[in-house]
Write a protein that holds these residues in place. Structure first.
Motif, PDB file in Angstrom:
ATOM      1  N   THR A 295      -0.490  -5.160   9.492  1.00  0.00           N
ATOM      2  CA  THR A 295      -0.083  -3.833   9.935  1.00  0.00           C
ATOM      3  C   THR A 295       1.440  -3.697   9.858  1.00  0.00           C
ATOM      4  OG1 THR A 295      -1.929  -3.449  11.677  1.00  0.00           O
ATOM      5  CG2 THR A 295      -0.199  -2.213  12.114  1.00  0.00           C
ATOM      6  N   LYS A 306       2.993   3.432  11.735  1.00  0.00           N
ATOM      7  CA  LYS A 306       2.264   1.980  11.483  1.00  0.00           C
ATOM      8  C   LYS A 306       1.084   2.490  10.626  1.00  0.00           C
ATOM      9  CE  LYS A 306       3.054  -0.275  15.669  1.00  0.00           C
ATOM     10  NZ  LYS A 306       2.203  -0.936  16.971  1.00  0.00           N
ATOM     11  N   LYS A 308      -2.093   0.394   8.347  1.00  0.00           N
ATOM     12  CA  LYS A 308      -2.658  -0.728   8.166  1.00  0.00           C
ATOM     13  C   LYS A 308      -3.289  -1.267   6.734  1.00  0.00           C
ATOM     14  CE  LYS A 308      -7.615  -2.666   9.289  1.00  0.00           C
ATOM     15  NZ  LYS A 308      -8.819  -2.053   9.757  1.00  0.00           N
ATOM     16  N   ASP A 310      -5.022  -3.130   4.212  1.00  0.00           N
ATOM     17  CA  ASP A 310      -6.475  -3.928   4.037  1.00  0.00           C
ATOM     18  C   ASP A 310      -6.350  -5.162   3.375  1.00  0.00           C
ATOM     19  OD1 ASP A 310      -7.672  -1.979   5.310  1.00  0.00           O
ATOM     20  OD2 ASP A 310      -8.063  -0.573   3.509  1.00  0.00           O
TER      21      ASP A 310
END
Length: 385
Positions: A295, A306, A308, A310
């Motif tokens: 993150t 923010k 994410k 993967d």
């Protein structure tokens, strides 16, 4: 009340030629001219509306901005009346008098505009001023109020712009009897032709100054500075030009002030790149971050967001943050923030790092599968198609 489309006002298609625009405006101006419709307020508003439409569509630069941004591109709708603001009768007769040839208003058997004290006199118009305003992406995203100091001609405070020393220092021009125009009748093979032009004695003003103002020497204007507040609407773009009616140079002897033209310049953002209403950011990940996921924070106009990551994220993947871009100047939505993923490959390695990567190099999971190779090659080939 929202303004009508300028092409609709003049009854034109968007591909109309300059000649079509001029003919359409002349037709509307004759139809709604105040002398032809005395006391009709709606006709007067239609007359002003047609003139405003012609003012924009007859100017190639204004027309291009209008075609791209609509009314907001002219500044009027977005600034609460600060930009544009419509046209007065004096604006119309002063600017477009030559479209009918000779003295404005004398077309088709009815006389020139005679509302108020104007009569047939010429009205002076001050020149326009041009300034540049530098804006950050945050200014553009939210709209901003700017105060600028402008050196310009303003009305003389001693004579209130009249140019005369006092109220008794002006007399009616004896050549034109105060009308500001002289009429000449010429005999031709087609009969008598009547033409009108500005009076050569008073310059079309209808008055002669007998004692000039001691401060402005009879000009009615002096050089000074003025602090002007500019309301910049959200969503403007580099090179866009806005205008503030009446904020340019004052006109000689109480005429119509010119306009202030504001050219927008964008200051480069240290991390974000603008692509119309979208913003672009290049996110640099380490190999472990891309492989294992993470993150991370990315910059936005107002701070940080923010994101994410993967596991197994590939270089070149684009992450889209909805509505984190810039608003449309026409209020038709907001752009996105597009995050382009790049993976950092170290140029130098320590002995321990080399040893670790050497162990991983021959592992099957670290070799790209055929489907991945084909996908990468397909993207590469598309670059040259």
């Amino acid at each position: 009340m929202a303004k009508r489309d300028y092409y609709e006002v003049l009854g034109l298609e968007k591909n109309a030629s300059a000649d079509d625009i001029k003919k359409a405006y002349r037709k509307k101006a004759i139809q709604f001219h105040p002398d032809k419709n005395p006391g009709d307020k709606q006709a007067e508003e239609n007359f002003k509306e047609a003139a405003e439409a012609y003012d924009v569509l007859s100017d190639p630069q204004k027309r291009q901005r209008y075609d791209q941004f609509g009314h907001a591109g002219m500044g009027g709708a977005a600034s609460g009346g600060g930009f544009g603001g419509g046209m007065s009768m004096d604006d119309i007769f002063s600017q477009f008098g030559d479209i009918f040839g000779g003295h404005f208003g004398g077309f088709g058997g009815f006389g020139g505009f005679s509302g108020g004290s104007r009569g047939g006199r010429r009205v002076n118009r001050g020149s326009d001023l041009r300034v540049k305003v530098k804006l950050t992406l945050k200014d553009i995203a939210n709209g901003v109020e700017k105060k600028i100091k402008v050196k310009k001609y303003v009305a003389c405070s001693k004579c209130n712009g009249s140019g005369a020393e006092d109220d008794h220092s002006k007399s009616t021009c004896s050549t034109c009897n105060g009308s500001g125009v002289v009429t000449r009748i010429t005999n031709t093979i087609l009969g008598q032709m009547q033409t009108q032009s500005a009076c050569p004695t008073c310059g079309g003003e209808g008055k002669i100054i007998t004692h000039k103002c001691s401060v402005c020497a009879g000009e009615g204007i002096v050089r000074d500075e003025e602090v002007i507040t500019i309301n910049i609407p959200a969503g403007v773009a580099e090179g866009m030009q806005l205008s503030m009616s009446g904020k340019g140079n004052a006109a000689r002897r109480g005429g119509i002030n010119g306009d202030l033209l504001i050219l927008v310049e964008e200051e480069p953002h240290p991390e974000l790149i603008r692509d119309e209403n979208d913003l672009l950011y290049n996110l640099l990940l380490s190999f472990p971050q891309a492989a294992l996921g993470d993150t991370v924070e990315v910059p936005t106009i107002d701070g940080k967001a923010k994101v994410k990551i993967d596991p197994g994220t590939q270089p070149g993947k684009v992450l889209r943050l909805r509505n984190k871009g810039l608003p449309s100047v026409n209020s038709y939505g907001t752009g996105d923030l597009l995050v382009n993923v790049s993976v950092y490959i170290p140029e130098t390695l320590s002995s321990a790092e080399k040893e670790t990567l050497t162990k991983l190099k021959d592992e099957a999971n670290f070799q790209p599968k055929k489907s991945v190779k084909d996908k990468i090659f397909s993207k590469f080939r598309n670059l040259f198609d």
